[in-house]
Design an enzyme around this catalytic site. Structure first.
Site, short mmCIF file in Angstrom:
data_model
loop_
_atom_site.label_atom_id
_atom_site.label_comp_id
_atom_site.label_asym_id
_atom_site.label_seq_id
_atom_site.Cartn_x
_atom_site.Cartn_y
_atom_site.Cartn_z
N CYS A 4 -54.45 10.44 -0.82
CA CYS A 4 -53.04 9.62 -1.76
C CYS A 4 -53.81 9.33 -2.47
O CYS A 4 -52.70 8.76 -3.41
CB CYS A 4 -53.25 8.58 -0.02
SG CYS A 4 -52.01 9.36 1.53
N HIS B 77 -43.61 9.45 -0.39
CA HIS B 77 -45.08 10.06 -1.34
C HIS B 77 -45.29 10.90 -1.09
O HIS B 77 -46.13 11.19 -0.24
CB HIS B 77 -45.62 8.77 0.46
CG HIS B 77 -46.47 8.85 0.11
ND1 HIS B 77 -47.86 8.34 -0.89
CD2 HIS B 77 -48.23 8.82 1.29
CE1 HIS B 77 -49.12 8.88 -0.94
NE2 HIS B 77 -49.44 8.79 0.67
N CYS C 287 -53.56 3.22 0.97
CA CYS C 287 -55.16 3.79 1.91
C CYS C 287 -54.91 5.13 1.65
O CYS C 287 -53.94 5.55 1.44
CB CYS C 287 -54.30 3.43 3.14
SG CYS C 287 -52.84 4.10 3.60
N GLY D 145 -56.48 9.21 3.61
CA GLY D 145 -56.85 9.48 4.26
C GLY D 145 -58.20 9.88 4.16
O GLY D 145 -59.64 9.92 3.56
C1 LIG Z 1 -42.69 10.41 10.59
C2 LIG Z 1 -41.99 11.80 10.04
C3 LIG Z 1 -43.15 12.90 11.49
C4 LIG Z 1 -40.91 11.77 10.02
O1 LIG Z 1 -40.64 13.51 10.49
P1 LIG Z 1 -39.11 13.92 10.32
O2 LIG Z 1 -39.25 13.77 12.05
O3 LIG Z 1 -39.15 15.33 9.69
O4 LIG Z 1 -38.51 12.79 9.87
P2 LIG Z 1 -36.87 12.63 9.69
O5 LIG Z 1 -36.18 12.32 7.98
O6 LIG Z 1 -36.14 14.15 10.30
O7 LIG Z 1 -35.88 12.03 10.75
C5 LIG Z 1 -36.24 12.22 11.58
C6 LIG Z 1 -35.27 11.12 12.19
O8 LIG Z 1 -34.63 10.14 11.83
C7 LIG Z 1 -33.91 9.35 11.50
N1 LIG Z 1 -34.38 8.46 9.80
C8 LIG Z 1 -34.72 8.77 9.64
N2 LIG Z 1 -35.35 7.10 8.72
C9 LIG Z 1 -33.99 6.45 8.57
C10 LIG Z 1 -34.03 5.42 8.56
N3 LIG Z 1 -34.71 4.92 7.79
N4 LIG Z 1 -32.93 5.11 8.92
C11 LIG Z 1 -31.91 5.91 9.88
N5 LIG Z 1 -32.51 6.70 10.21
C12 LIG Z 1 -33.73 7.35 9.83
C13 LIG Z 1 -33.55 11.14 10.55
O9 LIG Z 1 -31.94 11.19 10.04
C14 LIG Z 1 -33.64 11.59 11.60
O10 LIG Z 1 -32.30 11.85 12.57
P3 LIG Z 1 -32.08 12.83 13.81
O11 LIG Z 1 -33.05 13.19 14.18
O12 LIG Z 1 -31.36 12.78 14.16
O13 LIG Z 1 -31.53 14.21 12.60
C15 LIG Z 1 -42.68 12.15 8.87
O14 LIG Z 1 -41.81 11.95 7.76
C16 LIG Z 1 -44.24 12.40 8.05
O15 LIG Z 1 -45.19 12.59 9.07
N6 LIG Z 1 -44.68 10.99 8.07
C17 LIG Z 1 -45.82 10.42 7.45
C18 LIG Z 1 -46.45 11.42 6.40
C19 LIG Z 1 -48.00 11.21 6.10
O16 LIG Z 1 -48.53 10.98 6.55
N7 LIG Z 1 -47.76 10.70 4.75
C20 LIG Z 1 -49.29 10.30 4.40
C21 LIG Z 1 -50.01 9.48 5.02
S1 LIG Z 1 -51.49 8.62 4.48
#
Ligand SMILES: CC(C)(COP(=O)(O)OP(=O)(O)OC[C@H]1O[C@@H](n2cnc3c(N)ncnc32)[C@H](O)[C@@H]1OP(=O)(O)O)[C@@H](O)C(=O)NCCC(=O)NCCS
Length: 402
Positions: free
Chosen positions: A94, A347, A378, A380
């Site tokens: 990151c 991100h 932060c 990984g």
């Molecule tokens: C958290 C995570 C697993 C979610 O992935 P995902 O399930 O594909 O995410 P989506 O965008 O499909 O959202 C999931 C649900 O939440 C809902 N949602 C997401 N953000 C929302 C918001 N702000 N308001 C309302 N609903 C929201 C979506 O509409 C979706 O709904 P559905 O299942 O009814 O379609 C993924 O984003 C992730 O791994 N994030 C972290 C990334 C990471 O680790 N980065 C490195 C950091 S060190």
């Protein structure tokens, strides 16, 4: 030979609008995103003869395919920089772009370069997190790190365990704040000046132009977030709403020695004070910004009270709150991410460090009572990175002083 240390300045920073994985950049190559930005920095700075660029350092976490082949060099060639301009690739997950900046800045301070381009790219749609990795089995079998350390969302849940005062209600409220501030920043035109539109094409949709950050969800409410699934743990606290998503995008900054900037007539948006990286237990990687900030502040001879502006990467809301709670800073403090953060914009891993710098430079421009600001994130496998910057427009006042 005498070797005077030289001041390093941030001349400019640009980025692509960020995309959702499988979204606006689904059929766009990662290296083409970088090429666009290098060309734009050259276009915005006709006062800079391209042959004066001494290095192009571009970060990517997954360095294969269109993010491989020493992307700093290939992107420089593709962008039409003179063949005399070298380039290389960098990886600190990151904090890739942040490390591209600090590494080239170190070279500028040392006198090896006058001018450098530093940035990062991550096309998480084409290169899912963890693609092709082959962790040494000893990492887990010898318990060098907890197995949860390899999934970032699990590490965020671990931070919730460690700090029970950081409730899901607080992280959801922080996520709504990020969305609100990002939407306001767009409405006020604070984000767009750094964005470089990218032409896209899709077999299904035809040609298009990416001009805005696709992941944003303006109007999000705490009620919307309350019921979302917790994908990393049953009855957990981390959701798609209070975490950054899976995104595509690129960033690039132009850095120079202060002398070279003055010689060439390049503008100075920020002056580099110092930087630090620090390691923590990999299974709670999100607390990394605390020791890296401690280390950087100590090097600079500053305290947290000297910092008037914060750009903290929002990989997860819990990580921001762990940092703010450590320093006794309110989660609604207007010095913190006033234009929104990664929960709203996205991100794309190795690119985000320069997005933070672009937004800090915007804060410096808007408010001359800010003297020092930090960009921190932060990383990984248990790290934090912090860069301290000084505002060249500082008016001698203390921000917030009556
Ligand atoms: C958290 C995570 C697993 C979610 O992935 P995902 O399930 O594909 O995410 P989506 O965008 O499909 O959202 C999931 C649900 O939440 C809902 N949602 C997401 N953000 C929302 C918001 N702000 N308001 C309302 N609903 C929201 C979506 O509409 C979706 O709904 P559905 O299942 O009814 O379609 C993924 O984003 C992730 O791994 N994030 C972290 C990334 C990471 O680790 N980065 C490195 C950091 S060190």
């Amino acid at each position: 030979m005498t070797r005077p240390l030289r001041e390093v300045v941030f001349v400019d920073g640009v980025r692509t609008p960020f995309g959702k994985a499988k979204g606006q950049y689904a059929e766009t190559r990662a290296d083409d995103l970088v090429v666009k930005l290098i060309r734009e920095l050259v276009r915005r700075h006709p006062e800079l003869p391209p042959e004066r660029i001494d290095e192009v350092a571009i970060a990517a976490t997954t360095q294969t395919g269109d993010q491989g082949l020493t992307i700093g060099r290939t992107a420089a060639i593709l962008a039409g920089l003179p063949e005399s301009v070298p380039g290389y690739a960098i990886d600190r997950m990151c904090a890739g772009a942040m490390t591209a900046v600090t590494t080239t800045a170190g070279s500028i301070a040392f006198g090896a370069y006058d001018v450098a381009i530093a940035g990062g790219v991550e096309h998480m749609g084409r290169h899912p997190m963890g693609e092709g990795v082959d962790p040494n089995p000893r990492i887990v079998s010898e318990r060098l790190v907890d197995p949860s350390a390899l999934v970032m969302g699990n590490t965020a849940e671990n931070v919730h365990d460690r700090y029970p005062a950081i409730t899901k209600e607080r992280t959801d409220a922080y996520a709504v704040r990020s969305q609100d501030l990002a939407a306001k920043a767009y409405a006020d035109g604070k984000i767009q000046p750094a964005l470089v539109p990218v032409a896209t094409r899709s077999a299904e949709l035809g040609f298009g132009l990416a001009t805005t950050d696709e992941p944003m969800r303006p109007g999000t409410t705490v009620d919307d977030l309350a019921g979302l699934k917790t994908p990393f743990r049953p009855h957990g606290r981390v959701t798609a709403g209070n975490a950054a998503g899976i995104n595509d995008g690129a960033t690039a900054a132009l850095l120079a020695s202060e002398d070279a900037a003055n010689e060439l007539g390049l503008p100075i948006k920020m002056k580099l004070v110092t930087y630090a990286f620090a390691g923590v237990a990999p299974e709670v990687m999100a607390v990394g910004p605390i020791p890296s900030t401690e280390k950087a502040l100590a090097k600079a001879g500053l305290t947290i009270d000297d910092i008037d502006a914060f750009e903290i990467n929002e990989a997860f809301a819990v990580q921001v709150l762990a940092f703010l709670d450590h320093y006794g800073i309110d989660q609604n403090d207007d010095r913190v991410n006033p234009y929104g953060g990664a929960i709203a914009f996205g991100h794309p891993l190795a690119s985000s460090g320069v997005r933070l710098m672009i937004q800090l430079a915007r804060q410096f421009e808007e408010d001359p009572s800010i003297r020092y600001g930090i960009t921190t994130m932060c990383v990984g496998l248990g790290m934090g990175g912090t860069v301290i910057w000084e505002n060249p427009n500082w008016n001698g006042e203390k921000k917030g002083a009556a």
